[in-house]
Design a protein around this motif. Sequence first.
Motif, PDB file in Angstrom:
ATOM      1  N   ILE A 269       0.887  -0.995  -0.054  1.00  0.00           N
ATOM      2  CA  ILE A 269      -0.050   0.020   0.109  1.00  0.00           C
ATOM      3  C   ILE A 269       0.988   1.183   0.132  1.00  0.00           C
ATOM      4  O   ILE A 269       1.778   1.378   0.849  1.00  0.00           O
ATOM      5  N   GLN A 270       0.501   1.991  -0.850  1.00  0.00           N
ATOM      6  CA  GLN A 270       1.217   3.466  -1.003  1.00  0.00           C
ATOM      7  C   GLN A 270       0.697   4.477  -0.270  1.00  0.00           C
ATOM      8  O   GLN A 270      -0.448   4.416   0.113  1.00  0.00           O
ATOM      9  N   CYS A 271       1.292   5.509   0.200  1.00  0.00           N
ATOM     10  CA  CYS A 271       0.714   6.691   1.002  1.00  0.00           C
ATOM     11  C   CYS A 271       1.414   8.028   0.615  1.00  0.00           C
ATOM     12  O   CYS A 271       2.610   8.022   0.619  1.00  0.00           O
ATOM     13  N   ILE A 272       0.695   9.066   0.461  1.00  0.00           N
ATOM     14  CA  ILE A 272       1.300  10.608   0.094  1.00  0.00           C
ATOM     15  C   ILE A 272       0.715  11.348   1.189  1.00  0.00           C
ATOM     16  O   ILE A 272      -0.334  11.597   1.415  1.00  0.00           O
ATOM     17  N   GLY A 273       1.543  11.847   1.979  1.00  0.00           N
ATOM     18  CA  GLY A 273       1.380  13.121   2.779  1.00  0.00           C
ATOM     19  C   GLY A 273       1.739  14.491   2.619  1.00  0.00           C
ATOM     20  O   GLY A 273       2.779  14.399   2.178  1.00  0.00           O
ATOM     21  N   THR A 274       0.813  15.411   2.844  1.00  0.00           N
ATOM     22  CA  THR A 274       1.616  16.681   2.596  1.00  0.00           C
ATOM     23  C   THR A 274       0.611  17.722   3.572  1.00  0.00           C
ATOM     24  O   THR A 274      -0.412  17.362   3.926  1.00  0.00           O
ATOM     25  N   ASN A 275       1.316  18.848   3.355  1.00  0.00           N
ATOM     26  CA  ASN A 275       0.768  20.005   4.057  1.00  0.00           C
ATOM     27  C   ASN A 275       0.312  21.168   2.955  1.00  0.00           C
ATOM     28  O   ASN A 275       0.079  22.395   3.534  1.00  0.00           O
ATOM     29  N   GLY A 276       0.547  20.612   1.931  1.00  0.00           N
ATOM     30  CA  GLY A 276       0.379  21.810   0.738  1.00  0.00           C
ATOM     31  C   GLY A 276       1.358  22.346   0.151  1.00  0.00           C
ATOM     32  O   GLY A 276       1.287  23.048  -1.137  1.00  0.00           O
ATOM     33  N   ARG A 277       2.623  22.201   0.459  1.00  0.00           N
ATOM     34  CA  ARG A 277       3.793  22.578   0.099  1.00  0.00           C
ATOM     35  C   ARG A 277       4.887  21.517   0.265  1.00  0.00           C
ATOM     36  O   ARG A 277       5.676  21.361  -0.616  1.00  0.00           O
TER      37      ARG A 277
END
Length: 350
Positions: A269-277
């Motif tokens: 399973i893949q995951c992408i986390g971000t705060n917009g920048r």
Amino acid sequence: MWSRASRIGVAPVFSDCRVLHVTAGRLIRAQRPKKKPELVEIPGLEPITYWDRMHFVPGLAEPKYPAWERDGEDPFRRRGPRYEEMPLYKERPCYTFHQRAKLLEGVKQALWLTKSKLIDGLPQQILSIAEDPAYRIVNQDERVKLAISHARFWSAPEIRPKRDRFCPALIQDLLHLCRIQQPQFPALGNRMLAENYRVSATWERGFQDGYPFPHAHTLYIIDSSVNATLFKPEPLRAKMIMFTFANALARAKILYGEEPKVLDNPITIQCIGTNGRLFQFLVFQLNTTDLLSNDGIKNLIWLDQDQLLYDYAKCLPVIKKKMVQVPAGLSGYSHETFSKFLALYLHGAV
């Protein structure tokens, strides 16, 4: 000799908790409230109180009043059963990890909880997709810059939009750019996007026959909170590990049962986390559900951390000492970050 501030009635500030008030040239020391004397209990000696008099009597001790109990049941002051008396009480505690939970030790604690080994960077098959020009979108950099401008400048009327507004808008625009690759890769049509779902609720509904999307492909964790609830990069990466592990473990129990074992076919399973920048990319491979011991086969985690999509997106320039420190508009765009974002999306369909 009083100062000018004292003559006009301004009280000076002192380090002591007592306050000195200055009024018409006189100094008045405020008295502290007198503390109530503590009750002294002598073993074998019963104090004489004014309980029988039913009113205060100087010189007699204050009685200890019994707890008042209402004849009927008060719904606003209802006392529930103790935890030990509840039917679902267990001696062994269970700790819940939710959206706002933060691991104190960050990634190290998440690796221990999931019995995983950390590998720096993304897997080679994903990097090959990101570096291959054949998988790039037409006018990719210009379209990504327009998506960033739409999220930071055009989607909100404020000069400085808040993170909870522009961060979800940015992810939606980037996913839209990825979805336009579906004519070239038809397997992308077999996927769906589920927002704000819970792992248990989703997998309970996916335990039904004929459910077309039983397996999570990529999780997108958007940290759009502000102030105290904002996740720093380290707790955000730990949160990504915990939720990808939860999804993989739920899928493994469906396929292989509840008994801990080494999986015949690993679950990825893949995951992408971000705060917009700032973006965090993670790939989790579940190899075993036997988490009791530290020996044997471990789960694997590939982590590519702290990837900037752009440096600044300012509606107004930042000027210090009559010099422009940060110009207005979008600056410092990194095309490598979106290439990795697109590669994770295309992985499995290429």
